[in-house]
Design an enzyme around this catalytic site. Structure first.
Site, mmCIF file in Angstrom:
data_model
loop_
_atom_site.group_PDB
_atom_site.id
_atom_site.type_symbol
_atom_site.label_atom_id
_atom_site.label_comp_id
_atom_site.label_asym_id
_atom_site.label_seq_id
_atom_site.Cartn_x
_atom_site.Cartn_y
_atom_site.Cartn_z
ATOM 1 N N LYS A 41 0.915 -1.499 -0.263
ATOM 2 C CA LYS A 41 0.040 0.075 0.515
ATOM 3 C C LYS A 41 0.446 1.435 -0.414
ATOM 4 C CE LYS A 41 -3.387 -2.389 2.020
ATOM 5 N NZ LYS A 41 -3.959 -2.861 0.881
ATOM 6 N N ASN A 186 -11.110 3.319 3.724
ATOM 7 C CA ASN A 186 -12.955 2.384 2.828
ATOM 8 C C ASN A 186 -14.076 2.198 3.185
ATOM 9 O OD1 ASN A 186 -12.391 0.463 3.194
ATOM 10 N ND2 ASN A 186 -11.418 -0.761 1.774
ATOM 11 N N THR A 222 -13.829 5.967 1.146
ATOM 12 C CA THR A 222 -14.328 6.110 -1.094
ATOM 13 C C THR A 222 -14.851 4.638 -1.069
ATOM 14 O OG1 THR A 222 -12.338 4.578 -0.920
ATOM 15 C CG2 THR A 222 -11.792 6.396 -0.946
ATOM 16 N N THR A 250 -6.932 -3.776 -7.039
ATOM 17 C CA THR A 250 -6.203 -4.077 -6.415
ATOM 18 C C THR A 250 -4.920 -2.729 -6.738
ATOM 19 O OG1 THR A 250 -5.589 -6.328 -6.461
ATOM 20 C CG2 THR A 250 -3.915 -5.219 -5.633
ATOM 21 N N ALA A 251 -5.299 -1.863 -5.658
ATOM 22 C CA ALA A 251 -4.380 -0.448 -5.594
ATOM 23 C C ALA A 251 -5.369 0.402 -6.164
ATOM 24 C CB ALA A 251 -2.959 -0.727 -6.326
ATOM 25 N N ALA A 252 -6.759 0.194 -6.115
ATOM 26 C CA ALA A 252 -7.470 1.220 -6.924
ATOM 27 C C ALA A 252 -7.587 2.531 -5.686
ATOM 28 C CB ALA A 252 -8.751 0.815 -6.905
ATOM 29 N N GLY A 253 -7.841 2.506 -4.237
ATOM 30 C CA GLY A 253 -7.762 3.033 -3.451
ATOM 31 C C GLY A 253 -6.275 3.758 -2.945
ATOM 32 N N ASP A 254 -5.187 2.618 -3.204
ATOM 33 C CA ASP A 254 -3.853 3.951 -2.934
ATOM 34 C C ASP A 254 -3.264 5.008 -4.308
ATOM 35 O OD1 ASP A 254 -2.897 1.266 -0.825
ATOM 36 O OD2 ASP A 254 -2.265 0.301 -2.588
ATOM 37 N N SER A 284 -7.072 2.855 -12.503
ATOM 38 C CA SER A 284 -6.811 1.579 -12.396
ATOM 39 C C SER A 284 -7.925 0.665 -12.823
ATOM 40 C CB SER A 284 -5.612 2.067 -11.364
ATOM 41 O OG SER A 284 -6.360 1.817 -10.488
ATOM 42 N N GLY A 289 -3.350 -5.972 -11.868
ATOM 43 C CA GLY A 289 -1.912 -5.455 -10.962
ATOM 44 C C GLY A 289 -2.018 -4.556 -9.964
#
Ligand code: RIB
Length: 302
Positions: A41, A186, A222, A250-254, A284, A289
């Site tokens: 993260k 989230n 989010t 994966t990694a959308a929040g990041d 994203s 990935g």
């Protein structure tokens, strides 16, 4: 040039399997594909901030293994200052075992490795980076006492302090919240922090208001396809999400967190920064990935 965004957090190598559906407890399912990509993260948020226009430094640990070298290189090619990414002797790098199903839902198991050895003292060694920053971002994949130290130091230095409380297992210590300018959970994290269900805009608003009462400066919940809810002492605003066909969340929040931070240091106001973070996160999720899925500013141009 000193970095305007400093991320104190995790670096993981992501081992990703795609399957039609996630296995139930005790079940074996056949997967469709497998790939290995840099993630974590903290590192993902650093990459997002860099690709979206900020100068960035990363403070974190890897192991003294091949993954550690690859994780560091993945940040260096983005122009991220890695002077504070240290290799821990005799320890493996952080690893995330990720399964993604056909509906783009994922389940993740993390093994902390070097991330678990990021102490307050090891961050304090790079205090000059914190002093030069405008924004300091933390998450919860490194030890709690290190997060607590970085949040308090950020507040003491008068920086804009962000916490993405992921992964969250329960309420945050009360003294942390007073150090946080932007708390960005989230839905499930907002639920863990407040103890009340969060599954729609009304419950997200209640959670945001509760977190303000507990001491956070401002809260952005989010909500995936339902957008984001900004909650402050002046009221709340809903930002609908761009509608896209998700392949891998994966990694959308990041991406949102890094994009929001980058936009603020580039001088955008809060609303525009939220919108930019959302547009980046939406793009994203159309790609597979963690770090490979994060867009650049040029890709967001209208
Ligand atoms: O937020 C996504 C990240 O969570 C992945 O890259 C994985 O490493 C885990 O830390």
């Amino acid at each position: 040039m000193s970095a305007k965004v400093v991320v104190v957090g995790s670096l993981n190598m992501d081992l990703v399997a795609r399957t039609e559906r996630l296995p139930r407890a005790g079940e074996t399912v056949a997967g469709e594909s497998f790939f290995t990509v840099p993630g974590g993260k903290g590192a993902n948020q650093a990459v997002a901030a860099a690709r979206l226009g900020a100068s960035v430094a990363m403070v974190g640990n890897v192991g003294d293994d091949a993954y550690g070298q690859q994780l560091r290189q993945a940040l260096e090619v983005e122009g991220i200052d890695c002077q504070a990414v240290s290799a821990c002797p005799g320890v493996s790098s952080g690893v995330a075992l990720i399964t993604v199903d056909a509906a783009s839902q994922n389940s993740i198991v993390i093994i902390p490795g070097g991330n678990g050895q990021l102490t307050p003292a090891s961050v304090q060694r790079f205090d000059a980076l914190l002093q030069a920053a405008e924004v300091i971002i933390c998450q919860l994949e490194v030890p709690a006492d290190t997060v607590a130290w970085a949040l308090a130091r950020g507040r003491e230095l008068g920086k804009t302090v962000m916490l993405n409380p992921a992964p969250a297992t329960g309420p945050l210590p009360a003294q942390w919240l007073a150090h946080i300018d932007y708390l960005i959970p989230n839905e499930s994290e907002a639920e863990a922090l407040t103890g009340a269900p969060v599954d729609d805009l009304a419950s997200a608003r209640r959670a945001g208001e509760r977190l303000l009462q507990m001491g956070a400066g401002k809260v952005i919940v989010t909500l995936g396809a339902q957008g984001a809810l900004f909650v402050s002492r002046d009221g709340s605003r809903h930002f609908p999400a761009p509608q896209v066909k998700a392949l891998d969340t994966t990694a959308a929040g990041d991406t949102f967190v890094g994009g929001f931070a980058a936009a603020l240091v580039r001088g955008l106001g809060e609303d525009d920064a939220i919108t930019l973070g959302q547009r980046a996160a939406a793009l994203s999720v159309t790609r597979a990935g963690a770090q490979p899925s994060i867009p650049t500013l040029a890709e967001l141009a209208p």
